[in-house]
Scaffold this active site. Structure first.
Site, PDB file in Angstrom:
ATOM      1  N   THR A  14       0.812  -1.218   0.000  1.00 12.53           N
ATOM      2  CA  THR A  14       0.000   0.000   0.000  1.00 12.53           C
ATOM      3  C   THR A  14       0.846   1.270   0.000  1.00 12.53           C
ATOM      4  OG1 THR A  14      -1.813  -1.091   1.114  1.00 12.53           O
ATOM      5  CG2 THR A  14      -1.713   1.278   1.389  1.00 12.53           C
ATOM      6  N   ASP A  57       1.218  -6.181  -4.876  1.00 10.46           N
ATOM      7  CA  ASP A  57       0.376  -6.291  -3.684  1.00 10.46           C
ATOM      8  C   ASP A  57       0.893  -7.536  -2.981  1.00 10.46           C
ATOM      9  OD1 ASP A  57      -1.741  -7.195  -1.953  1.00 10.46           O
ATOM     10  OD2 ASP A  57      -3.061  -5.798  -2.997  1.00 10.46           O
ATOM     11  N   SER A  58       1.215  -7.439  -1.706  1.00  6.25           N
ATOM     12  CA  SER A  58       1.895  -8.569  -1.066  1.00  6.25           C
ATOM     13  C   SER A  58       1.002  -9.798  -0.946  1.00  6.25           C
ATOM     14  CB  SER A  58       2.473  -8.172   0.290  1.00  6.25           C
ATOM     15  OG  SER A  58       1.489  -8.182   1.287  1.00  6.25           O
ATOM     16  N   THR A  89       1.380  -5.119   3.971  1.00  6.52           N
ATOM     17  CA  THR A  89       1.172  -5.671   5.314  1.00  6.52           C
ATOM     18  C   THR A  89       0.573  -7.078   5.283  1.00  6.52           C
ATOM     19  OG1 THR A  89      -0.993  -4.596   5.426  1.00  6.52           O
ATOM     20  CG2 THR A  89       0.872  -3.410   6.400  1.00  6.52           C
ATOM     21  N   ASP A  90      -0.110  -7.445   4.178  1.00  2.00           N
ATOM     22  CA  ASP A  90      -0.852  -8.714   4.175  1.00  2.00           C
ATOM     23  C   ASP A  90       0.035  -9.922   4.485  1.00  2.00           C
ATOM     24  OD1 ASP A  90      -2.988  -7.171   3.482  1.00  2.00           O
ATOM     25  OD2 ASP A  90      -3.282  -8.033   1.484  1.00  2.00           O
ATOM     26  N   GLN A 271      -5.174 -21.831  17.491  1.00  2.00           N
ATOM     27  CA  GLN A 271      -5.990 -20.757  16.910  1.00  2.00           C
ATOM     28  C   GLN A 271      -5.963 -19.521  17.807  1.00  2.00           C
ATOM     29  OE1 GLN A 271      -9.947 -22.135  15.978  1.00  2.00           O
ATOM     30  NE2 GLN A 271      -9.185 -23.851  14.783  1.00  2.00           N
TER      31      GLN A 271
HETATM   32  N1  ASP Z   1      -2.853  -5.552   0.113  1.00  2.00           N
HETATM   33  C1  ASP Z   1      -1.769  -4.713   0.591  1.00  2.00           C
HETATM   34  C2  ASP Z   1      -0.481  -5.515   0.545  1.00  2.00           C
HETATM   35  O1  ASP Z   1      -0.268  -6.341   1.381  1.00  2.00           O
HETATM   36  C3  ASP Z   1      -2.050  -4.233   1.978  1.00  2.00           C
HETATM   37  C4  ASP Z   1      -0.986  -3.356   2.571  1.00  2.00           C
HETATM   38  O2  ASP Z   1       0.049  -3.066   2.021  1.00  2.00           O
HETATM   39  O3  ASP Z   1      -1.206  -2.903   3.694  1.00  2.00           O
HETATM   40  O4  ASP Z   1       0.303  -5.327  -0.353  1.00  2.00           O
END
Ligand code: ASP
Length: 336
Positions: A14, A57-58, A89-90, A271
């Site tokens: 992002t 996008d990760s 972040t993903d 979990q």
């Molecule tokens: N979908 C994005 C990613 O992981 C989310 C992010 O960067 O926060 O690339």
């Protein structure tokens, strides 16, 4: 004092995204060259260079991307004092966990960061995350870390816990390594000691790992049979709390037994976010252990998957006993 040299490695996420057409969905943009132009103040903190590993996008992260980041670090390891990896972040917790195994005897800070809002947005968290990460990357932190929302975490202990809050990460089973308030504070007692051995870089290879997440009514036996047919090498069973599995209707015991008898090790993780798997605590855990399951204490899902990839890559012919022994040994602070 000599200014530290830090390499920024762009991988996407992002932080560098812009709104696309027609629905304003976020997509990777050509940002890697402009990060340093957008925040020139970063040069006050370190002698910086930036490079590019991928721009995704990760959610699209795959093993070749992880190996590309590894080779970028390996090629530049002697020239830089620290590394900042700009990442989505993903899958940041997976990638940080993987690198913590792939760079053995790491002596330098390797800091993953990203943001919940793109760098170009007025209320972005990207700027502060980058500034803090670069500053941490100039310090004596021989660890792969995640820096987010003014907090430094051990990478292989992190979980993404929020989609929308700036504090997107937590490390439920290990204390933080540092924080950036008015001053930057390191929690030295929580940071790994400088290793003395030679730094070794190991590439990951893809291996077929099965995952079963328990829920009431889960047909574990059918799933296990499919996994045996598709020749998975190991199964991670995400069980309840202390590692408990059903032992009455829809019992998970036949599935654990069949997998184990087929030579497929079954690793139990929890979990629950916080606490440790202890298969001796309840009958529902004890029967799982007796059927052959191996409880992985407080290993996160992200660390369990990437540790299995790593162990199978490093020791392709490893047998079940050795694998179990290594899964439960501490490699880079991932398990208590
Ligand atoms: N979908 C994005 C990613 O992981 C989310 C992010 O960067 O926060 O690339």
């Amino acid at each position: 004092m000599k200014r530290k040299k830090v390499l920024l490695i762009h991988t996407g996420g992002t932080l560098g995204m812009v709104e696309g057409k027609p629905d304003n969905q976020l997509k990777p943009a050509q940002m890697h060259e402009s990060v340093l132009k957008t925040i020139p103040e970063l040069f006050e903190l370190a002698h910086l260079e930036s490079t590019f590993a991928c721009n995704i996008d990760s959610a699209n992260l795959d093993i070749p991307d992880i190996n590309k980041v590894l080779s970028t670090i390996r090629e530049n390891y002697n020239r830089f004092d620290g590394f900042v990896i700009i990442h989505g972040t993903d899958t940041m917790a997976f990638h940080a966990s993987a690198l913590s195994f792939m760079v053995k005897n790491n002596t330098k800070p390797i800091i993953f960061t990203g943001s919940q809002k793109p760098l170009r947005h007025i209320r972005t968290d990207a700027r502060l995350n980058l500034v803090n990460s670069v500053e941490f990357a100039t310090m004596e932190i021989p660890e792969v870390c995640v820096c987010f929302n003014s907090t430094l975490f051990r990478g292989n202990r992190t979980r993404k816990i929020s989609i929308g809050r700036f504090n997107a990460f937590q490390s439920p089973n290990y204390p933080i390594l540092g924080s950036a308030g008015v001053d930057i504070r390191l929690q030295k007692k929580n940071i790994a000691a400088l290793p003395s051995g030679k730094t070794v870089f190991t590439e990951l290879h893809h291996h077929n790992i099965g995952v079963i997440k328990l829920f009431p009514g889960c047909d574990t036996l059918t799933t296990a049979k499919c996994m045996i047919n598709s020749k998975v090498r190991a199964v991670i069973l995400e069980a309840y709390a202390a590692g408990n599995v059903p032992i009455l209707t829809h019992s998970a015991i036949p599935a654990i037994s069949e997998l184990t008898e087929s030579g497929i090790p079954v690793f139990i993780i929890s979990q629950a976010l916080e606490g440790q798997v202890d298969l001796e605590l309840y009958e529902c855990g004890q029967q799982a252990r007796q059927a052959g399951a191996i409880g992985c204490r407080d290993l996160t899902f992200e660390a369990a998957i990437t540790k299995l990839y790593y162990l199978y890559s490093e020791f392709p012919e490893i047998n079940r006993e050795k694998l179990a022994e290594k899964m439960l040994s501490n490699f880079s602070g991932e398990i208590s």
